[in-house]
Design a protein around this motif. Structure first.
Motif, PDB file in Angstrom:
ATOM      1  N   GLY A  60       0.726  -1.216  -0.145  1.00 57.27           N
ATOM      2  CA  GLY A  60      -0.175   0.086   0.001  1.00 57.27           C
ATOM      3  C   GLY A  60       0.946   1.210  -0.189  1.00 57.27           C
ATOM      4  N   LEU A  61       1.781   1.156   0.777  1.00 58.05           N
ATOM      5  CA  LEU A  61       2.925   2.366   0.757  1.00 58.05           C
ATOM      6  C   LEU A  61       3.613   2.671  -0.314  1.00 58.05           C
ATOM      7  CD1 LEU A  61       4.517   2.304   4.294  1.00 58.05           C
ATOM      8  CD2 LEU A  61       2.828   3.890   3.279  1.00 58.05           C
ATOM      9  N   VAL A  62       4.003   1.578  -1.013  1.00 57.57           N
ATOM     10  CA  VAL A  62       4.422   1.603  -2.411  1.00 57.57           C
ATOM     11  C   VAL A  62       3.741   2.303  -3.226  1.00 57.57           C
ATOM     12  CG1 VAL A  62       5.542   0.374  -4.308  1.00 57.57           C
ATOM     13  CG2 VAL A  62       6.096  -0.358  -2.179  1.00 57.57           C
ATOM     14  N   LEU A  63       2.475   1.771  -3.230  1.00 57.05           N
ATOM     15  CA  LEU A  63       1.382   2.488  -4.061  1.00 57.05           C
ATOM     16  C   LEU A  63       1.184   3.914  -4.020  1.00 57.05           C
ATOM     17  CD1 LEU A  63      -1.606  -0.294  -4.253  1.00 57.05           C
ATOM     18  CD2 LEU A  63      -0.138   0.809  -6.215  1.00 57.05           C
ATOM     19  N   LEU A  64       1.221   4.192  -2.609  1.00 58.65           N
ATOM     20  CA  LEU A  64       0.996   5.702  -2.120  1.00 58.65           C
ATOM     21  C   LEU A  64       1.994   6.591  -2.918  1.00 58.65           C
ATOM     22  CD1 LEU A  64      -1.154   7.320  -0.501  1.00 58.65           C
ATOM     23  CD2 LEU A  64       0.444   6.869   1.351  1.00 58.65           C
ATOM     24  N   TYR A  65       3.161   6.094  -2.826  1.00 55.54           N
ATOM     25  CA  TYR A  65       4.561   6.703  -3.179  1.00 55.54           C
ATOM     26  C   TYR A  65       4.513   6.972  -4.753  1.00 55.54           C
ATOM     27  CZ  TYR A  65       6.317   6.848   1.309  1.00 55.54           C
ATOM     28  OH  TYR A  65       6.606   6.815   2.955  1.00 55.54           O
ATOM     29  N   PHE A 166      -3.299   2.730   1.197  1.00 54.90           N
ATOM     30  CA  PHE A 166      -3.165   3.559  -0.092  1.00 54.90           C
ATOM     31  C   PHE A 166      -4.360   4.510   0.004  1.00 54.90           C
ATOM     32  CE2 PHE A 166      -3.758   3.224  -4.935  1.00 54.90           C
ATOM     33  CZ  PHE A 166      -2.868   4.347  -5.040  1.00 54.90           C
ATOM     34  N   VAL A 167      -5.645   4.019   0.135  1.00 52.12           N
ATOM     35  CA  VAL A 167      -6.900   4.671  -0.301  1.00 52.12           C
ATOM     36  C   VAL A 167      -7.551   5.009   1.229  1.00 52.12           C
ATOM     37  CG1 VAL A 167      -7.128   4.384  -2.634  1.00 52.12           C
ATOM     38  CG2 VAL A 167      -7.893   2.831  -0.883  1.00 52.12           C
TER      39      VAL A 167
END
Lengths: 232, 338
Positions: A60-65, A166-167
């Motif tokens: 999720g963090l990777v997606l956020l970044y 992420f969301v």
């Protein structure tokens, strides 16, 4: 009741949207990883499988970044009006990514089991690589597509860690089944909702597995002309 | 005309095959591992090879260029049937080609099979379907790789008769791989013998058969020159103490020689014969008898250190009461010095 239906409807929508992008991609990745030999194949295989073993929160963090409002890709997409921030699309992206390894795996295995002998025979018989794909590879991969699709759907439906990271957990927007159960558990008076959400989760999962079993045995008959052997 | 001049390697082994095959059936015969299957795979483009392959004036492979398998216009029947289980027999034959199947199906006797699924078929039926698939493409050449391997002996017989009829109507080169000379003899117009990666003999079937099947009928006997008869141009060869006369072609006394004696040039007698033209009569002892067919028996006679094979009528064996261990006169009609 309205709240309950919103949660279930949203969850199904997210899982479906996740499949819409992850299943075709998984099909292509499964084919490429099973049949092509190229530089970086192993690396690609590792990258595809990573979401299965990484903590979902990290995914999720990777997606956020990457895809967040300030992410590298997110900033590029923003002018085009495409946003994954805190909406259904973002939830579907997170759920699909986590489901992708489970989709790719059985499809890849199906492609790997396609008979080399048959491929050779069809080549000698004059079929081009594309015609061989349509005649031999695609039908042979169908059981893998069904298995991967069901596994991916179930995974997407129940995704928690990557989605919430992420969301976030926004009712009506990104609050899917697992997130809703989590929230309801925090409240004092929502035992009823928790129970129903759990029941519907079990129901949908069971239905998906039953449907795939049915589909697989039908495919087995279509692909081999034989009745599937039932192991009791 | 199929012009083949290919070199390839599989693991540590090197193969170098040269062969020109015209219309008609050419059998590629050799033991397993000789490179028969590898040759076919190189011809259809499933394995890389050096050299040139030319079919009906069209280059299939040569220099750095190799036509991919699907554009070579070759029909191939593999050792085991390779059919798609999710298609019907008819779809398996057609694949992408339209056109009339009726005539072909009738010729191959598979009309009744067209609507069925491959898993319903017997091994022999499956190979017929494979043959139909190969022929439906109107190939420039037909290749068969031991197509009878998976069949039991009775089915094999029927299939050989069937293939003979099918091959008779074709006017393209047919390459038929087998390890059984007998199968080749019954199906092929020409035979190419493959041994350890090379074609060691190639010619009309009867020539190759004459060449090959006789080899084991030759007895080799060693001795040395004991005396020369210059008046009649003869040399006496000492074989374990017995003398055998042969035409002298520049031999000198004391020299070791090897004699070749064909089984059909050997007669057997219970007593020493007088008044016959054959000059060489040796005494020996019957070692072993081998029935070749109901009317023919081969008898191995020990003469000194040598073992001489005689081919006689089976009835002779009964009439003379021949049996292993019995003493016998060996009459040699002719012997040649190697």
């Amino acid at each position: 009741m309205a709240e309950f239906l919103t949660i279930v409807g949203l969850s199904l929508k997210v899982a479906l949207f996740a499949l819409i992008w992850a299943l075709p991609l998984g099909f292509v990745l499964g084919y490429v990883l099973a049949t092509k030999r190229f530089f970086g194949r192993r690396l690609l295989s590792v990258v595809v499988m990573m979401p299965l073993v990484m903590p979902p929160v990290v995914t999720g963090l990777v997606l956020l970044y990457l895809f967040g409002p300030k992410g590298a890709v997110g900033q590029l997409l923003a002018p085009l009006g495409i946003s994954f921030a805190f909406n259904v699309a973002g939830a579907a992206l997170a759920a699909g990514l986590v489901a992708l390894p489970l989709i790719v795996r059985p499809i890849r295995l199906s492609f790997e089991h396609v008979s080399k002998d048959l491929d050779e025979a069809l080549a000698v018989a004059g079929l081009t690589p594309w015609q061989r794909f349509i005649t031999l590879y695609a039908p042979s991969a169908l059981p893998g597509v069904v298995a991967g699709g069901v596994l991916g759907f179930a995974k997407a439906l129940g995704e928690f860690g990557a989605t919430i990271t992420f969301v976030a957990n926004i009712p009506g927007e990104t609050q899917t089944l697992s997130l809703a159960i989590h929230s309801a558990l925090q409240a004092f008076d929502q035992g009823q909702l928790v129970l129903w959400l759990c029941l519907v989760s079990i129901g949908i999962s069971g239905l998906a597995i039953w449907g795939s079993e049915f589909l697989l045995s039908w495919l087995e008959r279509r692909l081999t002309g034989r009745r599937a052997v039932r192991h009791v | 005309m199929f012009k083949i001049d290919v070199q390839f390697s599989r693991g540590m082994r090197q193969f170098d095959m040269r062969l020109n095959a015209g219309a008609g059936v050419t059998a590629l015969v050799g033991p397993s591992g000789a490179g028969k299957t590898s040759l076919l795979r190189a011809l259809v483009g499933l394995e890389p090879s050096h050299g040139t392959i030319e079919l009906a004036g069209r280059a299939l492979s040569g220099g750095n260029k190799a036509v991919p398998p699907h554009r070579r216009h070759l029909g191939m029947v593999f050792q085991e049937p390779r059919l798609l289980d999710h298609l019907t027999v008819e779809e398996n034959i057609r694949l992408k080609r339209q056109g009339d199947l009726v005539a072909l199906a009738a010729r191959l006797g598979i009309n009744d099979l067209l609507a069925r699924q491959p898993h319903d078929l017997s091994g022999g039926e499956k190979q017929r379907v494979m043959l139909a698939r190969a022929l439906h493409q109107n190939p420039d050449a037909l290749l068969l790789d031991e197509p009878l391997t998976a069949l039991d002996p009775a089915k094999r017989e029927a299939m050989i008769a069937f293939l003979r009829d099918v091959f008779a109507e074709l006017d393209i080169p047919v390459l038929y791989v087998t390890h059984a000379m007998e199968e080749a003899a019954r199906l092929a117009d020409n035979i190419a013998v493959i041994e350890t990666g090379k074609i060691v003999a190639h010619g009309p079937t009867q020539d190759i058969l004459a060449l090959r099947s006789d080899a084991h009928l030759l007895s080799r006997v060693t001795g040395h020159v004991a005396a020369l008869d210059d008046d009649y141009g003869l040399a006496q060869i000492n074989i374990g103490g017995q003398m055998l006369e042969v035409a002298n072609r520049g031999l000198e006394i004391g020299r070791a020689v090897q004699l070749n004696i064909w089984a059909r040039d050997v007669m057997l007698a219970k007593t020493r014969l007088e008044g016959i033209s054959a000059r060489n009569q040796l005494t020996g002892r019957i070692q072993q008898m081998e029935a070749i067919d109901p009317s023919t028996t081969d008898i191995f006679v020990k003469v000194g250190e040598a073992n001489i094979r005689a081919r006689v009528m089976a009835k002779t064996v009964a009439d003379l009461g021949l049996a292993p261990g019995g003493d016998i006169f060996v009459i040699i009609k002719s012997a040649s010095i190697e």
